[in-house]
Design a protein around this motif. Sequence first.
Motif, PDB file in Angstrom:
ATOM      1  N   ALA A 172       0.835  -1.210   0.000  1.00 31.91           N
ATOM      2  CA  ALA A 172       0.000   0.000   0.000  1.00 31.91           C
ATOM      3  C   ALA A 172       0.870   1.260   0.000  1.00 31.91           C
ATOM      4  O   ALA A 172       0.605   2.210  -0.751  1.00 31.91           O
ATOM      5  CB  ALA A 172      -0.925  -0.017   1.211  1.00 31.91           C
ATOM      6  N   SER A 173       1.897   1.294   0.834  1.00 28.53           N
ATOM      7  CA  SER A 173       2.762   2.488   0.921  1.00 28.53           C
ATOM      8  C   SER A 173       3.511   2.736  -0.388  1.00 28.53           C
ATOM      9  O   SER A 173       3.762   3.889  -0.762  1.00 28.53           O
ATOM     10  CB  SER A 173       3.766   2.322   2.065  1.00 28.53           C
ATOM     11  OG  SER A 173       3.110   2.169   3.304  1.00 28.53           O
ATOM     12  N   ALA A 174       3.875   1.649  -1.069  1.00 25.23           N
ATOM     13  CA  ALA A 174       4.623   1.785  -2.321  1.00 25.23           C
ATOM     14  C   ALA A 174       3.724   2.108  -3.506  1.00 25.23           C
ATOM     15  O   ALA A 174       4.228   2.420  -4.594  1.00 25.23           O
ATOM     16  CB  ALA A 174       5.406   0.505  -2.600  1.00 25.23           C
ATOM     17  N   GLY A 175       2.389   2.045  -3.334  1.00 28.66           N
ATOM     18  CA  GLY A 175       1.467   2.339  -4.429  1.00 28.66           C
ATOM     19  C   GLY A 175       1.580   1.359  -5.576  1.00 28.66           C
ATOM     20  O   GLY A 175       1.420   1.729  -6.750  1.00 28.66           O
ATOM     21  N   LEU A 176       1.844   0.091  -5.249  1.00 28.59           N
ATOM     22  CA  LEU A 176       2.080  -0.908  -6.299  1.00 28.59           C
ATOM     23  C   LEU A 176       0.863  -1.106  -7.186  1.00 28.59           C
ATOM     24  O   LEU A 176       0.988  -1.211  -8.415  1.00 28.59           O
ATOM     25  CB  LEU A 176       2.493  -2.244  -5.653  1.00 28.59           C
ATOM     26  CG  LEU A 176       2.839  -3.381  -6.617  1.00 28.59           C
ATOM     27  CD1 LEU A 176       4.027  -3.016  -7.500  1.00 28.59           C
ATOM     28  CD2 LEU A 176       3.151  -4.662  -5.845  1.00 28.59           C
ATOM     29  N   PHE A 177      -0.324  -1.127  -6.602  1.00 28.97           N
ATOM     30  CA  PHE A 177      -1.517  -1.395  -7.409  1.00 28.97           C
ATOM     31  C   PHE A 177      -1.899  -0.204  -8.293  1.00 28.97           C
ATOM     32  O   PHE A 177      -2.557  -0.371  -9.322  1.00 28.97           O
ATOM     33  CB  PHE A 177      -2.695  -1.774  -6.508  1.00 28.97           C
ATOM     34  CG  PHE A 177      -2.501  -3.113  -5.824  1.00 28.97           C
ATOM     35  CD1 PHE A 177      -2.077  -4.213  -6.532  1.00 28.97           C
ATOM     36  CD2 PHE A 177      -2.738  -3.242  -4.465  1.00 28.97           C
ATOM     37  CE1 PHE A 177      -1.889  -5.436  -5.910  1.00 28.97           C
ATOM     38  CE2 PHE A 177      -2.554  -4.453  -3.829  1.00 28.97           C
ATOM     39  CZ  PHE A 177      -2.124  -5.558  -4.549  1.00 28.97           C
ATOM     40  N   ARG A 178      -1.496   1.002  -7.910  1.00 35.33           N
ATOM     41  CA  ARG A 178      -1.743   2.171  -8.779  1.00 35.33           C
ATOM     42  C   ARG A 178      -0.874   2.086 -10.029  1.00 35.33           C
ATOM     43  O   ARG A 178      -1.302   2.476 -11.120  1.00 35.33           O
ATOM     44  CB  ARG A 178      -1.436   3.466  -8.028  1.00 35.33           C
ATOM     45  CG  ARG A 178      -2.424   3.778  -6.904  1.00 35.33           C
ATOM     46  CD  ARG A 178      -2.290   5.233  -6.447  1.00 35.33           C
ATOM     47  NE  ARG A 178      -0.945   5.548  -5.974  1.00 35.33           N
ATOM     48  CZ  ARG A 178      -0.549   5.381  -4.720  1.00 35.33           C
ATOM     49  NH1 ARG A 178      -1.404   4.905  -3.808  1.00 35.33           N
ATOM     50  NH2 ARG A 178       0.677   5.694  -4.355  1.00 35.33           N
ATOM     51  N   ALA A 179       0.340   1.560  -9.844  1.00 31.92           N
ATOM     52  CA  ALA A 179       1.257   1.455 -10.984  1.00 31.92           C
ATOM     53  C   ALA A 179       0.988   0.225 -11.840  1.00 31.92           C
ATOM     54  O   ALA A 179       1.188   0.251 -13.061  1.00 31.92           O
ATOM     55  CB  ALA A 179       2.701   1.434 -10.483  1.00 31.92           C
ATOM     56  N   GLU A 180       0.540  -0.862 -11.204  1.00 36.76           N
ATOM     57  CA  GLU A 180       0.304  -2.134 -11.919  1.00 36.76           C
ATOM     58  C   GLU A 180      -1.150  -2.548 -11.705  1.00 36.76           C
ATOM     59  O   GLU A 180      -1.469  -3.376 -10.868  1.00 36.76           O
ATOM     60  CB  GLU A 180       1.264  -3.217 -11.408  1.00 36.76           C
ATOM     61  CG  GLU A 180       2.730  -2.878 -11.502  1.00 36.76           C
ATOM     62  CD  GLU A 180       3.228  -2.838 -12.948  1.00 36.76           C
ATOM     63  OE1 GLU A 180       2.520  -3.354 -13.845  1.00 36.76           O
ATOM     64  OE2 GLU A 180       4.322  -2.288 -13.179  1.00 36.76           O
ATOM     65  N   LYS A 181      -2.026  -1.932 -12.479  1.00 37.03           N
ATOM     66  CA  LYS A 181      -3.470  -2.116 -12.245  1.00 37.03           C
ATOM     67  C   LYS A 181      -3.942  -3.537 -12.527  1.00 37.03           C
ATOM     68  O   LYS A 181      -4.970  -3.963 -12.022  1.00 37.03           O
ATOM     69  CB  LYS A 181      -4.265  -1.124 -13.089  1.00 37.03           C
ATOM     70  CG  LYS A 181      -4.089   0.324 -12.648  1.00 37.03           C
ATOM     71  CD  LYS A 181      -4.930   1.264 -13.490  1.00 37.03           C
ATOM     72  CE  LYS A 181      -4.940   2.670 -12.903  1.00 37.03           C
ATOM     73  NZ  LYS A 181      -3.598   3.246 -12.771  1.00 37.03           N
TER      74      LYS A 181
END
Length: 467
Positions: A55-64
């Motif tokens: 969540a902190s790394a924003g992984l899902f925003r970058a890899e939808k």
Amino acid sequence: MALYAAAANVLAGVENRQGSIKGLVYASRFQNVKQLYALVCETQRYSAVLDAVIASAGLFRAEKKLKPHLAKVLVYELLLGKGFRGGGGRWKPLLGRHQARLKAELARLKVHRGVSRNEDLLEVGSRPGPASQVPRFVRVNTLKTCTDDAIDYFKRQGFSYQGQASSLEDLRTLRGKRFLLDPLLSELLVFPAQTDLHEHPLYQAGHLILQDKASCLPAMLLAPPPGSHVIDACAAPGNKTSHLAALLKNQGKIFAFDLDAKRLASMATLLVRAGVSCCELAKEDFLAVSPSDQRYRQVQYILLDPSCSGSGMLTRQLEEPGADTPSKERLHALAGFQQRALCHALTFPSLQRLVYSTCSFCQEENEDVVRDALQQQSPGTFRIAPVLPSWPHRGLSTFPGAEHCLRASPETTLTGGFFIAVIERVEVPSPASQAEALAQELIPSPAPKRKRRQRKAVAGRSTLPCT
């Protein structure tokens, strides 16, 4: 890589309450179930930590398109595991784009919580317990190689051989690429905890058996000499059976029984890979096997490792830390079966030595079963043999002789949880009496001459080819 997709599917199934980790791993049909099981257990154990980092790394925003369970497995492997196995396939470059950010978020989480080690991020109930500190024991399969050759192979691979261990502390302090020879079993190598050898060529070729030390004790203590006839009453998955075959040097006979067809099929594959040629497998209930059957008249050794609660299994302790004791109802049912199996085994007429073992901590499945079974025998027929006097963990003192039984646990012996009782016949039938009894069985009863001639004629016809 198929490993990561399989692990993600198991995690999703557990979350949706479709089954336990172990059940879903076996249902996945992934070839290396131990590797898959370990990866899923460790990923689940760090689940809250991984969620926070992702969540902190924003992984899902970058890899939808990246699914949550797969992301969790991949991030575990990248940050906390062994690195991407087999090259990582298409997942390595995908995670590589975010590696620096993910590592930075993990480091920030440690600073925020005031810890320096990854395991300190875990909740108290999820932190590594004694089970996770048990060394990796590896039995050298002497049907295919010898201990010296296996040691030399590992040394050529960059491992540092430290000689034979002299104490448990030697095993407890193993680190890195060091390994030892076990102080008790001459064919058992010891590596640091969590060492993964599932992809090792010697394991895949059947030269090595990944088997906990406590699980090696039953066959070692049964000690059938080459040429013996042995029954392995509840044989699958087959590690103990292959150990028996190694002790026999493939000379003699092992009758192995199990009711589960799938487990028996997996066992057959294991035995072939291990080079076992003296074993006869049967999908049969041991309780239905007749002690008077002529095939078993020479059986002097029986290994009985029946179904149990599994409360001592390392995999269960890693999957369910602090798991409660099995219910009284389940223990009662298991103990009833175990006692019937043990009493049945003791009726084999030529039996000299029997090992009863479970991977359970529960007295109801261990000392109580042995006590009740011996009480049903004629006085003085069998006794519990005193074995391994230096073993630190003994049976519970619930009846005379129970101190000769062995117990094992991660805390006291650095092994899985186990119970072992060695039972031997006090009065072994003399060879003369056995021969006389056998002769009586083989001599046909007198018959009229005409009937004897008929039998002779029938016997003569039976030698002709079938048409």
